[in-house]
Design an enzyme around this catalytic site. Structure first.
Site, PDB file in Angstrom:
ATOM      1  N   GLU A 139       6.638  87.368 -72.244  1.00 44.66           N
ATOM      2  CA  GLU A 139       7.815  88.054 -71.717  1.00 44.66           C
ATOM      3  C   GLU A 139       8.484  88.979 -72.738  1.00 44.66           C
ATOM      4  O   GLU A 139       9.624  88.729 -73.154  1.00 44.66           O
ATOM      5  CB  GLU A 139       8.837  87.051 -71.185  1.00 44.66           C
ATOM      6  CG  GLU A 139       8.312  86.214 -70.046  1.00 44.66           C
ATOM      7  CD  GLU A 139       9.398  85.416 -69.332  1.00 44.66           C
ATOM      8  OE1 GLU A 139      10.572  85.576 -69.674  1.00 44.66           O
ATOM      9  OE2 GLU A 139       9.052  84.646 -68.427  1.00 44.66           O
ATOM     10  N   GLU A 144       3.675  81.240 -65.328  1.00 38.32           N
ATOM     11  CA  GLU A 144       4.923  80.480 -65.221  1.00 38.32           C
ATOM     12  C   GLU A 144       5.446  80.621 -63.808  1.00 38.32           C
ATOM     13  O   GLU A 144       5.445  81.724 -63.242  1.00 38.32           O
ATOM     14  CB  GLU A 144       6.008  80.965 -66.195  1.00 38.32           C
ATOM     15  CG  GLU A 144       5.745  80.587 -67.617  1.00 38.32           C
ATOM     16  CD  GLU A 144       6.891  80.956 -68.556  1.00 38.32           C
ATOM     17  OE1 GLU A 144       8.042  81.117 -68.088  1.00 38.32           O
ATOM     18  OE2 GLU A 144       6.629  81.103 -69.750  1.00 38.32           O
TER      19      GLU A 144
HETATM   20  C1  GCO Z   1      11.014  82.303 -69.953  1.00 39.64           C
HETATM   21  C2  GCO Z   1      10.229  81.463 -70.770  1.00 39.64           C
HETATM   22  C3  GCO Z   1      10.444  80.029 -70.547  1.00 39.64           C
HETATM   23  C4  GCO Z   1      11.692  79.580 -69.797  1.00 39.64           C
HETATM   24  C5  GCO Z   1      11.487  79.549 -68.315  1.00 39.64           C
HETATM   25  C6  GCO Z   1      12.707  79.062 -67.551  1.00 39.64           C
HETATM   26  O1  GCO Z   1      10.438  82.852 -69.075  1.00 39.64           O
HETATM   27  O2  GCO Z   1      12.206  82.432 -70.155  1.00 39.64           O
HETATM   28  O3  GCO Z   1       8.893  81.816 -70.792  1.00 39.64           O
HETATM   29  O4  GCO Z   1      10.531  79.715 -71.875  1.00 39.64           O
HETATM   30  O5  GCO Z   1      12.071  78.343 -70.218  1.00 39.64           O
HETATM   31  O6  GCO Z   1      11.189  80.813 -67.888  1.00 39.64           O
HETATM   32  O7  GCO Z   1      13.787  79.887 -67.809  1.00 39.64           O
END
Ligand code: GCO
Length: 510
Positions: free
Chosen positions: A234, A417
């Site tokens: 990200e 994710e």
């Molecule tokens: C993000 C990260 C994760 C977070 C998840 C929930 O996308 O922020 O990759 O570390 O914990 O997305 O917010």
């Protein structure tokens, strides 16, 4: 959330990238930023053509889809996984020569993280890794996505290798392989060594070169693992929330620095892909982008197109087509309010070729969608989870996957994710909302596959309750509950649901 004047602060905070924005200032009350919107009549911005022309590809985001009566099956070999990241689960922040990261520094600053939480204890994953691999086996996942902490490998971000850190990841990967679980390794999940931040961090080009050197060390250490590799997690969130909104580490508030951080992280990605090829590392490599369908409210198509550029195309176009879109950065509603000429001056000859070095996969992180109002601000058009930035709309996952299929060169896709927090900060194992969320998103993934999207994997965020950045330990995203006092692990109800899906390689209608 993208203000039209550079000096202004985001008016609304409903986007994925804006999560946690401005919690630490008195004027940053979220009640003022979560304004309701209406889905009806909104249009999905299907993005721009390569020339920057807006294209509207769907009449409405408000038409719900109903699953078929029979279970939806996934292709043989589809990968089911779960994800975590180093700073969020490992704890042991001073063990075995680990250096300090920007997140250690940020947590130590008063008022930045809820409850004054730090990376300790995390979920104590550094010490309980064998127990965690046993949990993964019980769940039946085929792959586990975790990140390597750069400050464990090079405590100051460059120079000598800390062998104890390397050895830990080697042991861990060997443990996964013995359990028949494919490693899915993220190289950078926001824990930049503080020494590199002190030298300018992602605002400076040199950090991309340092990242490539660090990546080489890790490729070398795990060369035979036949892993899936993710360069940067990200880059948008790290750039915008960490360098513009200031509510993630390193806590800066300068959109010009944020766009520099975009370019240098993307450059770091490309350089690492080159090293991966040069070193003949086994496995596949790509970048992990959080992408978000953008739905324009009536009359808001133009600003919404710019929001789409800032949220999605700035990253997708660069990595997949070797161009930066014309409309992501600038003074107009919906844009990142930085100076485009100064941004362009950072982009040297050859950079975009490096950034678009052919990768093996694109990792997609999907949490939800956003609406855009006429003034370019992001608005709620769907209910949110306990994370106020997360607008729940499973159909958005389908829209996103189909868009990637239609608008970009073909590349294998993975959802790396996808998840939802508990409704309460208290430890709970009763999580029907998570089961419903996962079921509906698995259905949308199956629907996309049936429509020809080359989707190969689905990773749930997260295996364990953990340190949720600015929320500290007060927002729990795990399918396994963690008691942060005792570190006892207890599978939640959604864990049982997920285990059944994996065993059947299919998701039932309800
Ligand atoms: C993000 C990260 C994760 C977070 C998840 C929930 O996308 O922020 O990759 O570390 O914990 O997305 O917010």
């Amino acid at each position: 959330m993208f203000p039209s004047r550079p000096a202004a602060r985001p008016a609304r905070d409903t986007s994925r990238s804006a999560h946690d924005a401005f919690r630490d200032g008195p004027e940053l009350d979220r009640r003022t930023v979560l304004l309701g919107g209406v889905a009806a009549g909104a249009v999905l911005l299907g993005g721009c053509t390569r020339s920057g022309q807006a294209a509207v590809s769907s009449p409405s985001p408000s038409v719900a889809w109903a699953p078929p009566a029979e279970p939806m099956t996934f292709p043989t070999g589809y990968t089911w996984g779960a994800a975590t990241s180093a700073f969020q689960v490992e704890g042991s922040t001073t063990a075995d020569g680990r250096g300090q990261s920007v997140w250690d520094t940020f947590c130590a600053r008063s008022g930045r993280v809820k409850g004054g939480a730090t990376g300790d204890p995390g979920a104590d994953g550094y010490r309980r890794w064998q127990e965690d691999i046993a949990l993964m086996s019980e769940l039946g996942i085929g792959a586990y996505r975790f990140s390597v902490a750069w400050p464990r490998i090079q405590p100051t971000g460059s120079g000598p290798v800390n062998q104890l850190g390397v050895d830990w990841y080697r042991r861990f990967v060997d443990g996964l392989l013995e359990a028949g679980i494919r490693p899915a390794v993220t190289l950078f999940h926001w824990d930049l060594p503080q020494a590199l931040q002190d030298a300018g961090g992602w605002a400076v080009r040199d950090t991309a070169e340092r990242f490539a050197d660090y990546a080489s060390i890790v490729f070398d250490a795990l060369a035979d693992a036949d892993a899936d590799w993710f360069t940067i997690n990200e880059p948008k969130t790290h750039a915008y929330v960490g360098h513009w909104y200031g509510s993630h580490a390193p806590g800066l508030r300068d959109p010009q620095v944020a766009v520099a951080a975009v370019h240098h992280q993307l450059l770091a990605h490309g350089l690492a892909v080159q090293r991966f090829r040069e070193q003949g590392t086994s496995g596949r490599i790509g970048i992990a982008l959080n992408l978000m369908p953008v739905y324009a409210q009536p009359g808001a198509e133009e600003p919404a197109t710019r929001v789409d550029a800032a949220e999605n195309r700035l990253f997708l176009d660069a990595v997949l087509t070797g161009q930066y879109p014309a409309d992501a950065i600038g003074p107009l509603p919906g844009q990142v309010p930085a100076d485009r000429d100064r941004f362009d001056a950072l982009v040297l000859d050859g950079d975009l070729a490096t950034i678009s070095e052919p990768a093996d996969l694109l990792a997609v992180q999907y949490y939800g969608v956003t609406g855009v109002a006429k003034d370019g601000s992001q608005v709620s058009i769907h209910p949110t989870s306990a994370a106020s930035w997360q607008q729940l709309w499973p159909e958005g996952l389908y829209d996103l996957l189909v868009r990637l299929r239609d608008e970009y060169p073909a590349i294998p896709l993975m959802i790396t994710e996808n998840g939802i927090p508990d409704e309460t900060p208290e430890l709970t194992i009763d999580d029907p909302y998570r089961t419903a969320y996962l079921r509906e998103h698995f259905q949308q993934a199956a629907r996309a596959i049936a429509d020809g999207v080359p989707l190969e994997a689905h990773y749930v965020w997260s295996l364990l309750d953990n340190f949720e950045w600015g929320e500290g330990y007060q927002q729990r995203w795990g399918i396994v509950a963690v008691d942060f006092d005792t570190q006892e692990r207890t599978p939640k109800d959604s864990f049982g649901f997920y285990r059944e899906v994996i065993a059947a390689n299919a998701v039932a209608p309800s």
